[in-house]
Design an enzyme around this catalytic site. Structure first.
Site: not given
Length: 80
Positions: A37-39
């Site tokens: 998961a990215d930001s």
């Protein structure tokens, strides 16, 4: 709401959002390392937690949510 009920709702959200098998969701599952998961993914997930549980999660608190267990504990301790 019990910890188990909170966990089940969070597991459903993650299975849907990240297209993973719900059975793979555990308390130790890490959003960034296990789900890549990215930001933006994390922000969207936190917003969905807020909607689902009627919680207000500050940015500082959201940064501390790294695993499913962290999210479950946070929601449990901040229930209205």
């Amino acid at each position: 709401m019990t910890k188990e009920e909170i966990f089940n709702k969070i597991a459903d959200i993650l299975a849907d959002r990240f297209e993973i098998d719900r059975d793979k969701v555990t308390n130790a599952l890490n959003f960034k390392t296990d789900l890549d998961a990215d930001s933006i993914d994390v922000v969207e997930f936190v917003l969905e937690l807020e909607d689902t549980f009627g919680a207000d999660i500050s940015d500082e608190d959201a940064e501390q949510l790294n695993t499913v267990g962290d999210a479950v504990d946070y929601i449990e301790s901040h229930q209205k």
